[in-house]
Write an enzyme that holds these catalytic residues in place. Structure first.
Site, PDB file in Angstrom:
ATOM      1  CE1 TYR A  28       4.272  -6.995   3.759  1.00  0.00           C
ATOM      2  CE2 TYR A  28       3.987  -9.311   3.957  1.00  0.00           C
ATOM      3  CZ  TYR A  28       3.755  -8.154   3.236  1.00  0.00           C
ATOM      4  OH  TYR A  28       3.187  -8.178   1.929  1.00  0.00           O
TER       5      TYR A  28
ATOM      6  CG  ASP B 170      -1.994  -1.149   1.171  1.00  0.00           C
ATOM      7  OD1 ASP B 170      -2.300  -1.227  -0.080  1.00  0.00           O
ATOM      8  OD2 ASP B 170      -2.288  -1.369   2.070  1.00  0.00           O
TER       9      ASP B 170
END
Length: 245
Positions: free
Chosen positions: A110, A52
């Protein structure tokens, strides 16, 4: 047609995410522009997944079909000469004919970084969530994180607007480290839902600040409702570390 696998790192601050969008600057758009400039080809990259706006990457992976005569191992250097300073192609290598960067990914890692201090960070302010509202307890966060390990329906940690066949995912590893005021949440899984890692970070912060007990995380999973979990942490603290195939 030959395929090339690119590993790409980027600072996402200036971009509206990875994926190409009309009239918006994106990481994918910049790499495809650079590809066109060095090869003359109009291509569409297929990535391991989208990130994003404001999210960073150290090891995003993308695949592309090409007929370029540039040696595969030289493509990274050629692209970097045409890319802005906040995008770097780390490597370029030959990929199998049927390689698909999205479907072939086995696991992703992540990292989410939090700066827990009343004083806001300066030099790395674009890469952390500044959380000044009370001290976080790393051990409580670790205890809460244990409930996330394994295979679960993670719909409580998914923001709306995603396309997926199922909300079941497997978390293989979740580590929380503290170095002074810096907290890092590093999580490896077989896949992640839209905003899932940021929702996990926001939920574990609720535990770390003492607002919720560690066992509450299990209740969040069972509730199967986004409203049950903690807030979605801001994007700048998140980085896609690696994708494994």
């Amino acid at each position: 047609m030959p395929r090339v696998k690119l590993t790409i790192a980027y600072d996402g601050a200036a971009y509206a995410g990875w994926q190409v969008q009309p009239a918006r600057r994106t990481v994918q758009g910049e790499v495809e522009r650079a590809w066109r400039e060095i090869t003359g080809e109009e291509v569409r990259l297929t990535a391991s997944g989208r990130t994003d706006a404001g999210v960073h990457a150290l090891g995003q992976v993308a695949g592309v079909e090409t007929q370029t005569m540039i040696a595969t191992e030289q493509i990274a250097r050629a692209l970097n000469a045409h890319l802005p300073d906040d995008i770097v192609v780390v490597s370029s290598e030959a990929a199998p004919p049927n390689f698909h960067a999205t479907h072939d990914a086995l696991r992703k890692t992540y990292r989410y970084q939090i700066h827990n201090s009343r004083t806001r960070p300066l030099m790395d302010r674009g890469y952390v969530w500044h959380f000044p509202a009370g001290e976080l307890d790393a051990e409580l966060m670790r205890q809460g994180g244990q409930h996330l390990l394994g295979r679960h329906d993670f719909v409580s940690f998914e923001s709306t607007g995603s396309e997926r066949a199922t909300t079941v995912r497997t978390i293989l590893r979740l580590d929380i480290t503290q170095r002074g005021e810096r907290f890092e949440i590093e999580v490896t899984g077989d896949g992640f839902l839209y905003n899932m890692v940021r929702a996990i970070a926001g939920t574990l912060v609720e535990v770390g600040r003492g607002a919720k007990p560690p066992e509450w995380v299990a209740e969040v999973i069972a509730a199967r409702s986004r409203k049950a979990a903690g807030p979605t942490a801001p994007p700048q603290g998140l980085v896609l570390v690696s994708v494994e195939y």
